[in-house]
Scaffold this motif. Structure first.
Motif, PDB file in Angstrom:
ATOM      1  N   LEU A  43       0.888  -1.184   0.102  1.00 49.62           N
ATOM      2  CA  LEU A  43       0.084  -0.028  -0.330  1.00 49.62           C
ATOM      3  C   LEU A  43       0.861   1.138  -0.055  1.00 49.62           C
ATOM      4  N   LEU A  44       1.814   1.273   0.550  1.00 49.05           N
ATOM      5  CA  LEU A  44       2.935   2.231   0.828  1.00 49.05           C
ATOM      6  C   LEU A  44       3.513   2.555  -0.588  1.00 49.05           C
ATOM      7  N   ILE A  45       3.834   1.446  -1.325  1.00 48.68           N
ATOM      8  CA  ILE A  45       4.387   1.645  -2.473  1.00 48.68           C
ATOM      9  C   ILE A  45       3.414   2.129  -3.574  1.00 48.68           C
ATOM     10  N   PHE A  46       2.183   1.685  -3.232  1.00 51.07           N
ATOM     11  CA  PHE A  46       1.163   2.124  -4.331  1.00 51.07           C
ATOM     12  C   PHE A  46       1.106   3.716  -4.297  1.00 51.07           C
ATOM     13  N   LEU A  47       0.650   4.104  -2.844  1.00 47.02           N
ATOM     14  CA  LEU A  47       0.420   5.598  -2.519  1.00 47.02           C
ATOM     15  C   LEU A  47       1.394   6.358  -2.895  1.00 47.02           C
ATOM     16  N   ALA A  48       2.768   5.816  -2.752  1.00 44.72           N
ATOM     17  CA  ALA A  48       4.040   6.859  -3.061  1.00 44.72           C
ATOM     18  C   ALA A  48       3.920   6.869  -4.586  1.00 44.72           C
ATOM     19  N   ILE A  49       3.862   6.015  -5.217  1.00 43.24           N
ATOM     20  CA  ILE A  49       3.794   6.007  -6.760  1.00 43.24           C
ATOM     21  C   ILE A  49       2.858   7.164  -7.449  1.00 43.24           C
ATOM     22  N   LYS A 298      12.574   5.176  -2.479  1.00 48.70           N
ATOM     23  CA  LYS A 298      12.957   5.307  -1.097  1.00 48.70           C
ATOM     24  C   LYS A 298      12.579   6.973  -0.786  1.00 48.70           C
ATOM     25  N   VAL A 299      12.917   7.683  -1.605  1.00 48.36           N
ATOM     26  CA  VAL A 299      12.807   9.190  -1.516  1.00 48.36           C
ATOM     27  C   VAL A 299      10.937   9.392  -1.291  1.00 48.36           C
ATOM     28  N   ALA A 300      10.334   8.739  -2.210  1.00 48.16           N
ATOM     29  CA  ALA A 300       8.779   8.810  -2.113  1.00 48.16           C
ATOM     30  C   ALA A 300       8.335   8.543  -1.069  1.00 48.16           C
ATOM     31  N   LEU A 301       8.882   7.036  -0.618  1.00 43.57           N
ATOM     32  CA  LEU A 301       8.156   6.671   0.863  1.00 43.57           C
ATOM     33  C   LEU A 301       8.403   7.418   1.937  1.00 43.57           C
ATOM     34  N   ILE A 302       9.736   8.054   1.814  1.00 40.64           N
ATOM     35  CA  ILE A 302      10.017   9.012   3.202  1.00 40.64           C
ATOM     36  C   ILE A 302       9.457  10.005   3.240  1.00 40.64           C
ATOM     37  N   SER A 303       8.965  10.718   2.222  1.00 42.10           N
ATOM     38  CA  SER A 303       8.133  11.896   1.798  1.00 42.10           C
ATOM     39  C   SER A 303       6.689  11.540   2.176  1.00 42.10           C
ATOM     40  N   LEU A 304       6.289  10.148   1.831  1.00 50.65           N
ATOM     41  CA  LEU A 304       4.968   9.807   2.212  1.00 50.65           C
ATOM     42  C   LEU A 304       4.645   9.760   3.535  1.00 50.65           C
ATOM     43  N   ILE A 305       5.693   9.127   4.424  1.00 57.79           N
ATOM     44  CA  ILE A 305       5.609   8.663   5.841  1.00 57.79           C
ATOM     45  C   ILE A 305       5.648  10.120   6.609  1.00 57.79           C
ATOM     46  N   LYS A 306       6.388  10.883   6.117  1.00 59.77           N
ATOM     47  CA  LYS A 306       6.517  12.246   6.890  1.00 59.77           C
ATOM     48  C   LYS A 306       5.170  13.316   6.575  1.00 59.77           C
ATOM     49  N   GLY A 307       4.629  12.876   5.677  1.00 60.45           N
ATOM     50  CA  GLY A 307       3.452  13.374   5.342  1.00 60.45           C
ATOM     51  C   GLY A 307       3.371  14.832   4.560  1.00 60.45           C
ATOM     52  N   ARG A 308       4.652  14.881   3.870  1.00 64.12           N
ATOM     53  CA  ARG A 308       4.894  16.057   3.106  1.00 64.12           C
ATOM     54  C   ARG A 308       3.980  16.332   1.724  1.00 64.12           C
ATOM     55  N   ILE A 309       3.641  15.115   1.247  1.00 64.66           N
ATOM     56  CA  ILE A 309       2.909  15.251   0.075  1.00 64.66           C
ATOM     57  C   ILE A 309       1.328  15.545   0.518  1.00 64.66           C
ATOM     58  N   PHE A 310       1.086  15.841   1.640  1.00 63.87           N
ATOM     59  CA  PHE A 310      -0.389  16.335   2.141  1.00 63.87           C
ATOM     60  C   PHE A 310      -0.391  17.602   2.170  1.00 63.87           C
TER      61      PHE A 310
END
Length: 312
Positions: A43-49, A298-310
């Motif tokens: 799910l993290l991979i899908f959301l990051a992409i 990896k960069v996209a996942l870190i960004s997703l987890i930190k919530g920056r994309i929101f």
């Protein structure tokens, strides 16, 4: 046997992973952990992409759908197994068994087709880099995924409808932890020749044709990579790009070919181990193979987890 005889059987028994009660709690915890890792990772991979614009390329487009297919494949098989292990009731209804078979075939075959499509994408990227943008257009990518989805639904529906025509006169034990074609055919008291013919005529090509396409693609890929000057650094980058995909291909097809093209006449622990690998282990490891070897992911996942994309 007439069609009405099917009503004599309302449920099946699933053999499960182990008959030893003392191991049930340990196995339940292990498979629950693996299932949660599979769901969260894919799910993290899908959301990051889908969240990162620079990942909107053919390779990651196919990877996003592979992650969804892995979630579906694992959920179809593992969830029912976990429920059975928790309740100590290893039964599944007749309708539930056919439903599980249908979705197992959809997501399993979709994995096979998507891996072949991803191999073709890598072939175009490495062997025909100047034509990559035009060859792998967004329209073609959508078309390839759509064709994969349609074909898998046709195959799954064909096998499921043929299975529904069979009679099961005695409630039997399915020699797997999920409903699959082979174990169910062994329990039928009907003539299964048509079903077996369709397994070889339709089911065989679904596995072997994508596998042969992947092999052919990598023969061209490897030959192209070997022509790259060793001092340019292009070889390492090309091998790194294909390494993740090739690792998953070897694990997935190695166990699938072992389980379906070389089936044993009786239930065996090796058969169960192969099924666990391609329905549980491979979907769980996919996110790790692709994220650990890929800096963009990896960069996209870190960004997703930190919530920056929101952040607006």
């Amino acid at each position: 046997m007439g069609q009405g005889n099917q009503s004599m059987v309302t449920e099946f028994f699933l053999r499960g992973i182990s008959h030893w009660p003392e191991y049930q709690q340990i196995l339940f915890g292990l498979f629950l952990f693996m299932y949660l890792v599979t769901i969260v990772g894919n799910l993290l991979i899908f959301l990051a992409i889908i969240s990162e614009a620079h990942l909107h390329t053919p390779m990651y487009f196919f990877l996003a759908f592979l992650s969804l297919a892995d979630i579906g494949l694992s959920s179809t098989t593992v969830l029912k197994m976990l429920v059975n292990m928790y309740t100590q009731c290893h039964t599944i209804s007749y309708t539930g068994c056919l439903t599980q078979l249908y979705f197992l075939l959809i997501f399993g075959d979709l994995d096979s087709f998507l891996l072949a499509v991803m191999a073709y994408d890598r072939y175009v990227a490495i062997c025909r880099p100047l034509h990559y943008t035009t060859a792998m257009s967004p329209r073609l990518c959508v078309l390839l995924v759509s064709v994969c989805w349609v074909l898998t639904n046709i195959v799954a529906l064909t096998h499921t409808l043929l299975m529904a025509q069979l009679s099961f006169c005695v409630t039997g034990e399915v020699s797997q932890f999920f409903c699959d074609i082979g174990p169910l055919l062994k329990l039928s008291c009907s003539d299964t020749h048509i079903n077996e013919l369709m397994v070889f005529a339709v089911g065989g090509p679904v596995v072997t044709i994508p596998f042969l396409c992947i092999v052919a693609s990598y023969i061209y890929i490897v030959s192209t990579i070997l022509r790259i000057p060793s001092g340019s650094g292009g070889r390492c980058k090309a091998f790194s790009t294909c390494g993740s995909h090739l690792s998953i291909v070897c694990m997935f097809y190695g166990t699938v070919l072992s389980a379906y093209l070389c089936p044993s006449s009786v239930y065996s622990s090796e058969e169960t181990a192969s099924s666990v690998v391609y329905t549980v282990v491979t979907p769980m490891l996919n996110p790790f193979f692709y994220s650990l070897r890929n800096r963009d992911i990896k960069v996209a996942l870190i960004s997703l987890i930190k919530g920056r994309i929101f952040i607006p």
